[in-house]
Structures are given as C-alpha cells and as structure tokens.
Design a protein around this motif. Structure first.
Motif, mmCIF file in Angstrom:
data_model
loop_
_atom_site.group_PDB
_atom_site.id
_atom_site.type_symbol
_atom_site.label_atom_id
_atom_site.label_comp_id
_atom_site.label_asym_id
_atom_site.label_seq_id
_atom_site.Cartn_x
_atom_site.Cartn_y
_atom_site.Cartn_z
ATOM 1 N N THR A 70 3.742 -6.417 31.000
ATOM 2 C CA THR A 70 4.221 -5.023 30.539
ATOM 3 C C THR A 70 5.436 -5.277 29.501
ATOM 4 O OG1 THR A 70 3.435 -4.403 32.771
ATOM 5 C CG2 THR A 70 4.925 -2.831 31.599
ATOM 6 N N GLY A 71 6.247 -6.005 29.962
ATOM 7 C CA GLY A 71 7.582 -6.326 28.924
ATOM 8 C C GLY A 71 6.948 -6.783 27.525
ATOM 9 N N GLY A 72 5.949 -7.569 27.604
ATOM 10 C CA GLY A 72 5.377 -8.075 26.365
ATOM 11 C C GLY A 72 4.592 -6.850 25.552
ATOM 12 N N TRP A 73 4.089 -6.085 26.156
ATOM 13 C CA TRP A 73 3.627 -4.579 25.523
ATOM 14 C C TRP A 73 4.801 -4.023 24.863
ATOM 15 C CZ3 TRP A 73 0.766 -2.068 30.281
ATOM 16 C CH2 TRP A 73 -0.425 -2.709 30.415
ATOM 17 N N GLU A 74 5.686 -3.774 25.579
ATOM 18 C CA GLU A 74 6.861 -3.209 25.297
ATOM 19 C C GLU A 74 7.436 -3.847 23.944
ATOM 20 O OE1 GLU A 74 9.277 -1.417 28.115
ATOM 21 O OE2 GLU A 74 11.111 -1.320 26.885
ATOM 22 N N SER A 75 7.639 -4.957 24.060
ATOM 23 C CA SER A 75 8.272 -5.773 22.788
ATOM 24 C C SER A 75 7.372 -5.538 21.544
ATOM 25 C CB SER A 75 8.030 -7.302 23.176
ATOM 26 O OG SER A 75 7.040 -7.989 23.014
ATOM 27 N N ALA A 76 6.075 -5.550 21.665
ATOM 28 C CA ALA A 76 5.200 -5.481 20.581
ATOM 29 C C ALA A 76 5.489 -4.083 19.932
ATOM 30 C CB ALA A 76 3.642 -5.431 20.865
ATOM 31 N N SER A 79 -5.769 -1.378 29.669
ATOM 32 C CA SER A 79 -5.814 -0.894 28.442
ATOM 33 C C SER A 79 -5.164 0.625 28.355
ATOM 34 C CB SER A 79 -7.045 -0.742 27.666
ATOM 35 O OG SER A 79 -8.102 -0.102 28.678
ATOM 36 N N TRP A 80 -5.291 1.589 29.341
ATOM 37 C CA TRP A 80 -5.028 2.740 29.450
ATOM 38 C C TRP A 80 -3.452 2.816 29.613
ATOM 39 C CZ3 TRP A 80 -1.957 5.406 33.055
ATOM 40 C CH2 TRP A 80 -1.954 6.503 32.855
ATOM 41 N N LEU A 81 -2.987 1.849 30.475
ATOM 42 C CA LEU A 81 -1.431 1.937 30.581
ATOM 43 C C LEU A 81 -0.698 1.505 29.433
ATOM 44 C CD1 LEU A 81 -1.184 -0.043 34.114
ATOM 45 C CD2 LEU A 81 -0.204 2.206 33.502
ATOM 46 N N TRP A 82 -1.471 0.619 28.677
ATOM 47 C CA TRP A 82 -0.594 0.413 27.144
ATOM 48 C C TRP A 82 -0.558 1.481 26.273
ATOM 49 C CZ3 TRP A 82 -2.178 -4.179 23.509
ATOM 50 C CH2 TRP A 82 -0.975 -4.625 22.837
ATOM 51 N N VAL A 83 -1.834 2.241 26.378
ATOM 52 C CA VAL A 83 -2.059 3.468 25.461
ATOM 53 C C VAL A 83 -0.868 4.579 26.050
ATOM 54 C CG1 VAL A 83 -3.317 5.473 25.135
ATOM 55 C CG2 VAL A 83 -4.195 3.126 25.306
ATOM 56 N N ASP A 84 -0.541 4.277 27.490
ATOM 57 C CA ASP A 84 0.361 5.376 27.822
ATOM 58 C C ASP A 84 1.797 5.021 27.608
ATOM 59 O OD1 ASP A 84 1.265 7.534 30.112
ATOM 60 O OD2 ASP A 84 2.053 5.787 30.907
ATOM 61 N N MET A 85 2.169 3.692 27.411
ATOM 62 C CA MET A 85 3.391 3.302 26.970
ATOM 63 C C MET A 85 3.572 3.733 25.625
ATOM 64 S SD MET A 85 4.766 -0.610 26.644
ATOM 65 C CE MET A 85 5.205 -0.802 28.304
#
Ligand SMILES: Cc1ncc(COP(=O)(O)O)c(C=O)c1O
Length: 396
Positions: A65-71, A91-97
């Motif tokens: 999840t931290g990796g997603w945020e870093s992108a 995939s949905w959680l990354w979209v939500d982020m």
C-alpha cells in the motif's frame, strides 16, 4: 493440535529457512563505513528481479500500500487525470487511493473475475488527444480474484497511440513469482511488497522506478516526504538511506533475492505455472469454478475458487483453519462467503500444494460439500506426475 500449520493464503507466504537464518543476526549500524558493501549490490540485484537495467530499485519500510502511495505522490499533481480499472478488492483500493489524493480518476469498472479492460483503455486513450491522462494504472495480478492481466498489452496500446502517460503497475502478488519485465514492458512505477514472491515478513515496499517517472517527478507537486524517490535515490547512491532502514529485513531480502536468482526467474515462473495448474485441475475435479473467467486471466500465484449456489465458502475456510490447521484466503468484499482462495506462490513445492488441497478436501467433506474425496488431490497428482520431467528440466 500437533504438526505444522499449512499457510495457503496468497501472502504472507512460507518463509524459507535460508531467509529466516539470514535474519537471525545481531542488529547492525546502518551508518557503518562498510554498510554500502551490503546495500549497493543488494539494490542492484533487486533490479534484476524487476528486470530493469535502466530504472531504480527502491526499498521503503512499509507494505504494498505504501508502494502504491509512492507512485502517486512522487509523480502527479492534484487534479491530474488517471486512467484506472477495478476488478477486485486490490485494484479497487488503489483507485480509491487515487481519489483520496485528489486526482481526477477515470475508472473503468469491470466485472470481478475479468482483467484489465483493454478495449475501454484504448477508447479512453484515443479520445485523450490533449494527453490529459498522466498515468495509467494496471493491477498485474488481482489477488482477490486470481486474475492476471497483460501489462505488455497495455504497453503496446500506449505505444500504438503514442500516448505519453506513465504506466503504474501493481506487482504485489506477481513480482518474484510471475514473469515480470519492467524495462521490456515500459513500466514506470512497479510496486511490490516483501511478503509474497519475496518470501519475507511484511515490512518492505519494494518499488521499481523508471527514468521517465523521475523526469515526471520534477513537475510533481503532491506532498511527498517519507516515500520520496529522490531522497532515497540520492542516499542509496552512497549505500545509505534517508532514515533508519529495516536492516534485518534487508538481510532477509539478500537471502531471498539470492534464492530467486539462483533458481532463475524463468524457472521460478515455470514452477509457479506448474503448481498453479495442479490447483486448477483440482478445482475442476471438485466440480467448482475458478473465479477468473477465462484461461487468459488464470493466475499462477493465487486461485480464487467459486463455490456453487447454496455452499458457504466461509464454512470451508473456518473448518480448514480450526480443524485442520490450513489457512485459506477468504473471499474479499462482494466475494465474501462465495469464494475461498488458495495461495500458491513463493517457497513452495508439489507436496505443499497437495497438503493445502488435502486440507480443502477434509474441510469440504466435513461441512457437507458434495464431491468425490481424493478427486482434486488425485487430479493434481496426475498432473504433477505427467509434468515431472518439465519441472526437472527447469531446475537444471
Ligand atoms: C495485488 C495487491 N496489491 C496491493 C496489496 C496491498 O499490499 P499490502 O497489504 O502489502 O499493503 C495486496 C495485498 O495483498 C495485493 O495483493
């Protein structure tokens, strides 16, 4: 209850003894003069796992999840348009982020069990003649549904349309297990974590970053501090970190990267494919269905198994855990009660998979699911026997 627990969830995965032993060390000085002798070769070898020569490998304390945020935080501005798709919990959680970061999210909702919507992506990118879409997101392996999508096909689409958007890929349950080619597929930020293919405890966000992403970073204005690529790359060049790194986990990472490279990444992918196919044969023999709707999407790291009408997947999961010490993955969100998942990634061999399949059979029998005992285990054994030679060849 005596005996080993069987960990058959799609992460955390089984930790090899070599990795455990590598972490059984006294704590170390991360500012020691010889620390770079350890970190610089490690970072170079992590790049090999992502198959990137031109990009950077960055390791943050954190998780996927931290990796997603870093992108997002390193490369984008508030209000930037991103093209995304959701077809499972992750995939949905990354979209939500992306929404929480104030991005202008163009999300394509796809039925769970299917993969990245290439047609809808093409349509959206074709229409975007002013190149307002700054990043395209792809969940390479949707762990909730056991669906693998083609990152290569998305890259070809972007190239075909000469669209300059960054390509962000969630490789949390694919990197180090499935074929992953960061440079060849033109991936700009590839996100992974330590507790799946890397066979470590949770605690690291392991991220591949392209030169193009670093160029884009110069214009990015979203706030970023802990996950700043620039700070990390600057300090890593000298073999150090901008803050205290999780050295014990890095020692484990050294061992896991060695194991993956010794086995060879093609062999690792082949092993996962073969083990996964045994699971798929078992599912068919039980009269159940793979949540991934078509063979093109079958994941080699996790299978989500759809129960038939009137059958309760949670009863199977609970019984497997309490009565037989087998941990299966639960159905997430809308799939809860409908599917159970078998993780088949990381440090794994045929007999470990058969243990999980046997545990599922015991649990299904106990909760009254109708199937022929031994049918799934037998189908997997037949497949592993038929393909034993290919496995041996891959290992040589
Ligand atoms: C595909 C995928 N992406 C992202 C995540 C989130 O990673 P983490 O739980 O390490 O934060 C997971 C976790 O299972 C995952 O499977």
């Amino acid at each position: 209850m005596t005996g080993f627990k069987c960990l058959a969830v799609p992460g955390p995965t089984n930790m090899p003894f070599e990795v455990r032993q590598a972490m059984d060390v006294a704590l170390e000085d991360h500012r020691a003069p010889d620390f770079p002798d350890f970190t610089i070769p490690l970072l170079n070898d992590v790049k090999k796992i992502f198959r990137t020569e031109t990009g950077h490998a960055i390791i943050f304390p954190g998780s996927g999840t931290g990796g997603w945020e870093s992108a997002i935080a390193n490369t984008l501005n508030a209000g930037d348009k991103v093209l995304t798709s959701s077809f499972g919990q992750f995939s949905w959680l990354w979209v939500d982020m992306c929404s929480r970061f104030g991005l202008d999210v163009h999300n394509v909702e796809v039925e769970w069990g299917r993969g990245v919507p290439l047609g809808a992506y093409r349509e959206a990118l074709e229409k975007d003649t002013n190149h307002e879409i700054k990043a395209v997101l792809v969940c390479h392996n949707e762990t909730a549904t056991g669906v693998t999508s083609s990152v290569k096909a998305v890259r070809e689409l972007l190239d075909d349309l000469k669209h300059p958007a960054l390509l962000f890929v969630d490789g949390v349950s694919s990197v180090g297990s499935l074929e992953f080619r960061m440079d060849d597929w033109g991936v700009d930020v590839a996100v992974s974590g330590s507790q799946k293919g890397f066979m470590l405890p949770t605690g690291l966000a392991i991220v591949g970053v392209s030169q193009k992403a670093m160029e884009q970073k110069k214009q990015a204005t979203l706030p970023v501090c802990f996950f700043d690529f620039g700070d990390m790359i600057k300090m890593n060049a000298q073999g150090y970190f901008p803050y205290t790194p999780p050295v014990t986990l890095l020692r484990g990472l050294r061992a896991s990267v060695d194991m993956l490279l010794d086995e060879g990444l093609d062999n690792v992918a082949h092993r996962h494919n073969r083990l996964a196919e045994g699971v798929r044969r078992a599912v068919t023999a039980w009269g159940l269905n793979n949540c991934a709707q078509e063979a093109q999407w079958h994941s080699d790291t996790v299978t989500a198994i759809k129960m038939n009408e009137g059958q309760d997947a949670n009863a199977v999961i609970q019984t497997a855990y309490h009565d037989y010490k087998v941990s299966l993955g639960a159905g997430l969100s809308v799939l809860n009660g409908k599917v159970f998942r078998i993780g088949h990634l990381g440090w794994l061999n045929e007999t470990m998979v058969l243990q999980a399949l046997g545990g599922v059979e015991l649990a299904m029998r106990k909760v009254g699911v109708a199937f022929e005992a031994g049918s799934g285990v037998g189908a997997a054994i037949d497949f592993y026997t038929e393909t034993a030679a290919s496995n041996k060849m891959a290992a040589e």
